[in-house]
Design an enzyme around this catalytic site. Structure first.
Site: not given
Ligand code: UD1
Length: 340
Positions: A126, A151, A155
């Protein structure tokens, strides 16, 4: 038909990749634990591709189960790994849920790759890995930022885990795709984003407001340093994103061993939140109650992709417009709302 393990294949992005894989002659082995997806998508996917589609209910942390399944199918030549949690706010409230699921799944799926050493690996990442970049137009060389939430950290960590794995394995090849903001739905109106509970992301919240499930949409912040004061993002149609995975898989399958490449996957254009809402109203003719509220913690003001590398090396570029994506998202919302 080359067999491809697709993890997280029942989700919003996964279903579109599954459809693209089947349409391009691949044979996806689809797994999902349905923690954020509805089992009925298998039927809908079958309607899209014109044949029965099976989605195996497997948690990717269960390496033995994954290996058993892959061995039953006689191995795989590629792996596309999407299975992960992705709600930024929830990751702040419940970090261990994110570290456990996202990191353990990553390691477990690489264990599968280890058993099938010729397989090519494509990882879903992302633009969140850039954090708040100094300039909004980011290339793959832009330094990674400080991840503001668990989060984002997972990633970054998954990218690192894959590149370490590839460097240490004789035959491994990996591709990391940094998605910008995937929106829209399949033009058939049969598959799309199916948020369980109140959506966090802009477009599902917008379409739910348009259909009357929510009474208004709040724009988070109108005092950013952007032309209209609202945040700027690179919104990419999910079908373009799915096509990027096919290009990435083909590249990885033919790449030299021990290569690990990173690509930005966006349109190369930024649109503001306000522009997106105005485009939605123009394209659909549906008016919605829009209110301007406070900034949301953790949002970056503007980020959009430099996609030169993807165009040059992947031979891929986004084809669909913001209007196409919003019409497709609206079409899908209407299908979803008519389901019992
Ligand atoms: C975030 C992550 C991204 C991740 C994606 C998946 C960051 C910086 N970005 O994207 O990496 O892949 O979630 O969930 O961590 N907005 C409103 N009102 C709403 C909802 C959103 O105004 O009700 C605004 C947001 O403030 C933002 C824009 O719309 O400016 C897009 O938000 P959203 O769809 O949630 O995506 P990101 O936060 O950009």
């Amino acid at each position: 038909m080359p067999k491809v393990l697709l993890t997280g294949g029942a989700g919003f992005i996964g279903t579109h990749i599954a459809a693209a894989l089947i349409e391009r002659g691949f044979d996806p082995l689809i797994v999902d634990n349905f923690s954020n997806a509805n089992p009925s998508v298998a039927m809908a996917l079958g309607e899209v591709v014109g044949g029965a589609v099976e989605i195996h209910d497997v948690d990717c942390r269960d390496t033995e189960e994954l290996v058993r399944l892959v061995e039953l199918q006689g191995g795989v030549s590629g792996i596309i790994h999407l299975a992960a949690f992705k709600a930024v706010g929830e990751s702040v409230r419940n970090p261990l849920k994110y570290y456990d699921n996202n990191l353990a799944s990553m390691v477990s799926v690489l264990r599968v790759a280890e058993r099938f050493p010729e397989s090519a690996f494509v990882l879903s990442s992302s633009c969140t890995v850039y954090g708040q970049p100094e300039t909004p137009f980011v290339t793959e060389e832009t330094p990674l930022g400080n991840p503001h939430n668990p989060y984002g950290y997972t990633k970054q960590a998954c990218e690192r885990i894959l590149s370490d794995f590839v460097a240490a394995s004789e035959n491994a090849r990996g591709i990391i795709l940094r998605y910008f903001n995937p929106i829209g739905a399949h033009p058939s109106g049969k598959i799309g984003e199916w948020p369980l509970g109140v959506p966090d992301n802009l477009v599902p919240y917008l379409t739910q407001t348009a259909v009357g499930i929510r009474d208004h949409l709040t724009v988070f912040g109108s005092d950013y340093d952007t032309p209209d004061g609202t945040c700027i993002r690179d919104f990419i149609h999910v079908c373009d994103l799915a096509d990027a995975h096919i290009a990435a898989l083909e590249l990885a399958l033919n790449a030299e061993a021990q290569t690990c490449e990173v690509f930005n996957i966006g349109t190369g254009r930024g649109h503001s939140v306000k522009e997106l809402i105005d485009t939605f109203k123009n394209e659909t003719g549906v008016d919605i109650d829009v209110r301007y509220g406070h900034r949301r913690a953790g949002d970056v003001s503007a980020i959009y992709a430099n996609v030169d590398k993807a165009e040059k090396i992947l031979g891929w570029k986004a084809e669909r417009s913001l209007g196409d994506a919003l019409r497709d998202a609206w079409n899908w919302q209407q299908t979803l709302s008519s389901k019992p």
